[in-house]
Scaffold this motif. Structure first.
Motif, PDB file in Angstrom:
ATOM      1  N   SER A   1      -2.662   5.256   5.356  1.00  0.00           N
ATOM      2  CA  SER A   1      -3.178   6.376   4.566  1.00  0.00           C
ATOM      3  C   SER A   1      -4.149   5.895   3.493  1.00  0.00           C
ATOM      4  N   HIS A   2      -4.177   4.576   3.266  1.00  0.00           N
ATOM      5  CA  HIS A   2      -5.091   3.982   2.298  1.00  0.00           C
ATOM      6  C   HIS A   2      -6.243   3.304   3.044  1.00  0.00           C
TER       7      HIS A   2
ATOM      8  N   ARG B   1      -7.697  -1.241  -5.481  1.00  0.00           N
ATOM      9  CA  ARG B   1      -7.499  -1.590  -4.063  1.00  0.00           C
ATOM     10  C   ARG B   1      -8.796  -2.136  -3.459  1.00  0.00           C
TER      11      ARG B   1
ATOM     12  N   ASP C   1       4.290  -1.431  -4.479  1.00  0.00           N
ATOM     13  CA  ASP C   1       3.294  -0.359  -4.407  1.00  0.00           C
ATOM     14  C   ASP C   1       3.980   0.953  -4.007  1.00  0.00           C
TER      15      ASP C   1
ATOM     16  N   ASP D   1      -5.803   2.056  -9.747  1.00  0.00           N
ATOM     17  CA  ASP D   1      -5.756   3.070  -8.695  1.00  0.00           C
ATOM     18  C   ASP D   1      -6.547   2.593  -7.481  1.00  0.00           C
ATOM     19  N   ALA D   2      -7.236   3.542  -6.818  1.00  0.00           N
ATOM     20  CA  ALA D   2      -7.956   3.181  -5.590  1.00  0.00           C
ATOM     21  C   ALA D   2      -9.051   2.154  -5.841  1.00  0.00           C
TER      22      ALA D   2
END
Length: 219
Positions: free
Chosen positions: A34-35, A104, A91, A100-101
């Motif tokens: 999902s990431h 990543r 995580d 946050d994103a």
């Protein structure tokens, strides 16, 4: 160049197991994929494993090995398993997470750059690159290119790669484990330097005088 089937099977299985631990830690394939950043991490891992199979790196004890340093491999193995699972698990639980994103994606950049720096010297050294602290037949010093600045570029690449993996899961625990990896890594560096000094003497001392062990202008 002929690739060892046994090495290929082991490498692929180890990589899949590593990714499997991360997928398990984060809560399964749906949660993992999902990431988008983790998609890239997984794909990059598989690509780097495939590229590594075309190198001449090996686990040969060569003509002379420091067998007392083999404990480092066990330490790397344990830390590697923890790095595979714990960053993803924390995580999932939102424990010791940072950012946050964007973090990543920063992790993705570090992961890929570290992976390239990790593999590049393997191809430069060829058969002289062993997973063991050993002098290989026909061993000679490489003092040009990236080795003209750093004596252990592949180890720096490993650390950057691990930082990237940790950031991809926003994991403070992963960063701590990466820091702990310095203990066996520095022990291995000193063991290698002692063996190379024994083999090459003054030539190696001269080389050490104008290069850095691990991080330019730091160490």
């Amino acid at each position: 160049m002929r690739i060892s089937p046994q090495l290929a099977v082991f490498s692929v299985c180890a990589t899949l197991a590593y990714l499997g631990l991360a997928i398990l830690g984060i809560g399964g394939p749906i949660a993992f994929f999902s990431h988008p950043a983790l998609w890239v991490i997984a794909l990059s891992t598989l690509i780097m494993t495939g590229v590594a199979l075309f190198s001449k790196g090996n686990m040969s004890p060569g003509e002379q090995e420091d067998r007392g340093n083999r404990w480092v491999l066990v330490a790397f193995g344990i830390l590697g398993l923890l790095l595979a699972f714990l960053p993803a698990y924390t995580d999932r639980l939102h424990v010791w997470t940072v950012g946050d994103a964007d973090v990543r994606w920063l992790g993705v950049v570090f992961f890929i750059l570290g992976g390239i720096l990790r593999l590049w010297p393997v191809f430069v050294l060829g058969k002289r690159f062993s997973g063991l602290v050993a002098i290989q037949p026909g061993h000679r010093l490489v003092t040009t290119g990236i080795y003209g600045t750093l004596r252990n570029p592949s180890y720096l690449g490993l650390l950057i790669n691990c930082v990237g993996w940790s950031l991809a899961f926003r994991s403070g625990v992963g960063l701590l484990l990466t820091a702990l990896m310095l203990i066996p890594l520095i022990a291995r560096i000193h063991a290698e330097e002692a063996l190379l000094h024994k083999q090459f003497g003054k030539q190696y001392d001269t080389y050490c005088a104008y290069t850095w062990r691990l991080v330019p202008w730091v160490y």
